[in-house]
Design a protein around this motif. Structure first.
Motif, mmCIF file in Angstrom:
data_model
loop_
_atom_site.group_PDB
_atom_site.id
_atom_site.type_symbol
_atom_site.label_atom_id
_atom_site.label_comp_id
_atom_site.label_asym_id
_atom_site.label_seq_id
_atom_site.Cartn_x
_atom_site.Cartn_y
_atom_site.Cartn_z
ATOM 1 N N ASN A 152 71.955 107.680 43.828
ATOM 2 C CA ASN A 152 72.266 106.246 43.836
ATOM 3 C C ASN A 152 72.374 105.696 42.420
ATOM 4 O O ASN A 152 71.721 106.188 41.506
ATOM 5 C CB ASN A 152 71.157 105.466 44.561
ATOM 6 C CG ASN A 152 71.083 105.816 46.017
ATOM 7 O OD1 ASN A 152 72.045 105.678 46.752
ATOM 8 N ND2 ASN A 152 69.921 106.301 46.442
ATOM 9 N N GLN A 153 73.168 104.643 42.299
ATOM 10 C CA GLN A 153 73.225 103.913 41.041
ATOM 11 C C GLN A 153 72.267 102.741 41.140
ATOM 12 O O GLN A 153 72.230 102.058 42.160
ATOM 13 C CB GLN A 153 74.631 103.399 40.769
ATOM 14 C CG GLN A 153 74.739 102.680 39.444
ATOM 15 C CD GLN A 153 76.136 102.176 39.158
ATOM 16 O OE1 GLN A 153 76.893 101.874 40.062
ATOM 17 N NE2 GLN A 153 76.476 102.097 37.889
ATOM 18 N N GLY A 154 71.480 102.546 40.091
ATOM 19 C CA GLY A 154 70.602 101.379 40.021
ATOM 20 C C GLY A 154 71.399 100.217 39.458
ATOM 21 O O GLY A 154 72.341 99.737 40.071
ATOM 22 N N PHE A 155 71.092 99.810 38.235
ATOM 23 C CA PHE A 155 71.845 98.720 37.624
ATOM 24 C C PHE A 155 73.036 99.258 36.841
ATOM 25 O O PHE A 155 73.102 100.434 36.503
ATOM 26 C CB PHE A 155 70.941 97.853 36.728
ATOM 27 C CG PHE A 155 70.483 98.524 35.466
ATOM 28 C CD1 PHE A 155 71.312 98.587 34.351
ATOM 29 C CD2 PHE A 155 69.216 99.070 35.370
ATOM 30 C CE1 PHE A 155 70.895 99.188 33.179
ATOM 31 C CE2 PHE A 155 68.790 99.667 34.196
ATOM 32 C CZ PHE A 155 69.630 99.733 33.106
ATOM 33 N N ALA A 156 73.975 98.369 36.553
ATOM 34 C CA ALA A 156 75.122 98.694 35.704
ATOM 35 C C ALA A 156 75.362 97.488 34.796
ATOM 36 O O ALA A 156 75.586 96.381 35.273
ATOM 37 C CB ALA A 156 76.356 98.976 36.535
ATOM 38 N N PHE A 157 75.276 97.692 33.492
ATOM 39 C CA PHE A 157 75.465 96.648 32.490
ATOM 40 C C PHE A 157 76.715 97.000 31.714
ATOM 41 O O PHE A 157 76.682 97.824 30.809
ATOM 42 C CB PHE A 157 74.220 96.614 31.586
ATOM 43 C CG PHE A 157 74.207 95.483 30.596
ATOM 44 C CD1 PHE A 157 73.743 94.234 30.957
ATOM 45 C CD2 PHE A 157 74.630 95.687 29.294
ATOM 46 C CE1 PHE A 157 73.713 93.193 30.031
ATOM 47 C CE2 PHE A 157 74.613 94.662 28.366
ATOM 48 C CZ PHE A 157 74.147 93.416 28.740
ATOM 49 N N ARG A 158 77.855 96.414 32.108
ATOM 50 C CA ARG A 158 79.153 96.740 31.520
ATOM 51 C C ARG A 158 79.676 95.593 30.670
ATOM 52 O O ARG A 158 79.527 94.439 31.037
ATOM 53 C CB ARG A 158 80.174 97.026 32.624
ATOM 54 C CG ARG A 158 79.957 98.345 33.318
ATOM 55 C CD ARG A 158 81.021 98.625 34.365
ATOM 56 N NE ARG A 158 82.375 98.449 33.896
ATOM 57 C CZ ARG A 158 83.138 99.407 33.374
ATOM 58 N NH1 ARG A 158 82.675 100.612 33.262
ATOM 59 N NH2 ARG A 158 84.367 99.160 32.990
ATOM 60 N N HIS A 159 80.326 95.962 29.557
ATOM 61 C CA HIS A 159 80.942 94.966 28.681
ATOM 62 C C HIS A 159 82.272 95.475 28.160
ATOM 63 O O HIS A 159 82.574 96.656 28.261
ATOM 64 C CB HIS A 159 80.004 94.615 27.517
ATOM 65 C CG HIS A 159 78.975 93.626 27.923
ATOM 66 N ND1 HIS A 159 79.175 92.279 27.876
ATOM 67 C CD2 HIS A 159 77.740 93.794 28.441
ATOM 68 C CE1 HIS A 159 78.114 91.651 28.330
ATOM 69 N NE2 HIS A 159 77.230 92.556 28.681
ATOM 70 N N VAL A 160 83.047 94.580 27.568
ATOM 71 C CA VAL A 160 84.365 94.949 27.064
ATOM 72 C C VAL A 160 84.312 95.470 25.633
ATOM 73 O O VAL A 160 85.281 96.046 25.155
ATOM 74 C CB VAL A 160 85.367 93.773 27.166
ATOM 75 C CG1 VAL A 160 85.630 93.432 28.616
ATOM 76 C CG2 VAL A 160 84.869 92.558 26.408
ATOM 77 N N GLN A 161 83.184 95.248 24.940
ATOM 78 C CA GLN A 161 82.999 95.767 23.588
ATOM 79 C C GLN A 161 81.727 96.612 23.560
ATOM 80 O O GLN A 161 80.767 96.316 24.273
ATOM 81 C CB GLN A 161 82.868 94.621 22.591
ATOM 82 C CG GLN A 161 84.131 93.821 22.432
ATOM 83 C CD GLN A 161 83.977 92.762 21.347
ATOM 84 O OE1 GLN A 161 83.129 92.852 20.475
ATOM 85 N NE2 GLN A 161 84.820 91.743 21.413
ATOM 86 N N PRO A 162 81.691 97.644 22.727
ATOM 87 C CA PRO A 162 80.478 98.465 22.629
ATOM 88 C C PRO A 162 79.274 97.611 22.239
ATOM 89 O O PRO A 162 79.395 96.680 21.434
ATOM 90 C CB PRO A 162 80.813 99.461 21.520
ATOM 91 C CG PRO A 162 82.297 99.491 21.453
ATOM 92 C CD PRO A 162 82.758 98.119 21.853
ATOM 93 N N MET A 163 78.119 97.937 22.829
ATOM 94 C CA MET A 163 76.909 97.176 22.552
ATOM 95 C C MET A 163 75.765 98.100 22.172
ATOM 96 O O MET A 163 75.372 98.951 22.957
ATOM 97 C CB MET A 163 76.513 96.325 23.765
ATOM 98 C CG MET A 163 77.521 95.233 24.092
ATOM 99 S SD MET A 163 76.918 94.070 25.306
ATOM 100 C CE MET A 163 76.057 92.936 24.252
ATOM 101 N N GLY A 164 75.261 97.894 20.961
ATOM 102 C CA GLY A 164 74.050 98.563 20.512
ATOM 103 C C GLY A 164 72.912 97.564 20.550
ATOM 104 O O GLY A 164 73.040 96.471 21.129
ATOM 105 N N ILE A 165 71.798 97.897 19.937
ATOM 106 C CA ILE A 165 70.627 97.020 19.972
ATOM 107 C C ILE A 165 70.941 95.641 19.401
ATOM 108 O O ILE A 165 70.588 94.618 19.984
ATOM 109 C CB ILE A 165 69.434 97.655 19.221
ATOM 110 C CG1 ILE A 165 68.926 98.886 19.989
ATOM 111 C CG2 ILE A 165 68.301 96.651 19.029
ATOM 112 C CD1 ILE A 165 67.841 99.665 19.273
#
Length: 141
Positions: free
Chosen positions: A87-100
């Motif tokens: 199963n997939q838990g959460f998915a945090f998707r964005h259009v630009q790469p995200m680091g800390i």
């Protein structure tokens, strides 16, 4: 006669039962889920790396392009270099790469939400971003 979907399910269950745990920094060619998820093809074709563990029931990953952080739950394994998950838990998707740094900026200045559903979605995204930052800081420097 068994359907192709049922064969796939049985294969994935068997892989998850016989595979060891996924460790932090383990890399995979892509991810295959038991049941189809949104952006299934994207996950299958995009390499990822494990960035952390949440208890015994969830592992968190980031795609190589850093456009998506996601978790798998309830069972996982490896076959032919691919992460296989029940199963997939959460998915945090964005259009630009995200680091800390970008994740912290997202938390400190979230996009404006309009309406009840938008506020709920934003609250989930902020909680996921905080969880991701915590894992990145704890496990990767």
């Amino acid at each position: 006669m068994m359907s192709e979907q049922k064969k796939k399910e049985m294969e994935i269950f068997a892989i998850c039962q016989t595979s060891g745990d996924v460790n932090i920094n383990d890399r995979f060619k892509g991810t295959k889920f038991l049941s189809s998820v949104l952006y299934d093809e994207y996950y299958a074709k995009t390499p990822c790396v494990c960035i952390g563990k949440i208890g015994n029931a969830e592992r968190v990953f980031v795609t190589e392009d850093r456009l998506c952080y996601f978790s798998v739950t309830d069972g996982w394994g490896e076959k032919d270099g691919f992460l296989v998950a029940l199963n997939q838990g959460f998915a945090f998707r964005h259009v630009q790469p995200m680091g800390i740094k970008a994740l912290k900026e997202f938390i400190s200045d979230p996009p404006e939400a309009h309406g009840f559903a938008s506020h709920l979605k934003q609250g989930l995204a902020l909680a996921e971003a905080k969880k991701i930052i915590e894992l990145l800081e704890k496990n990767n420097g």
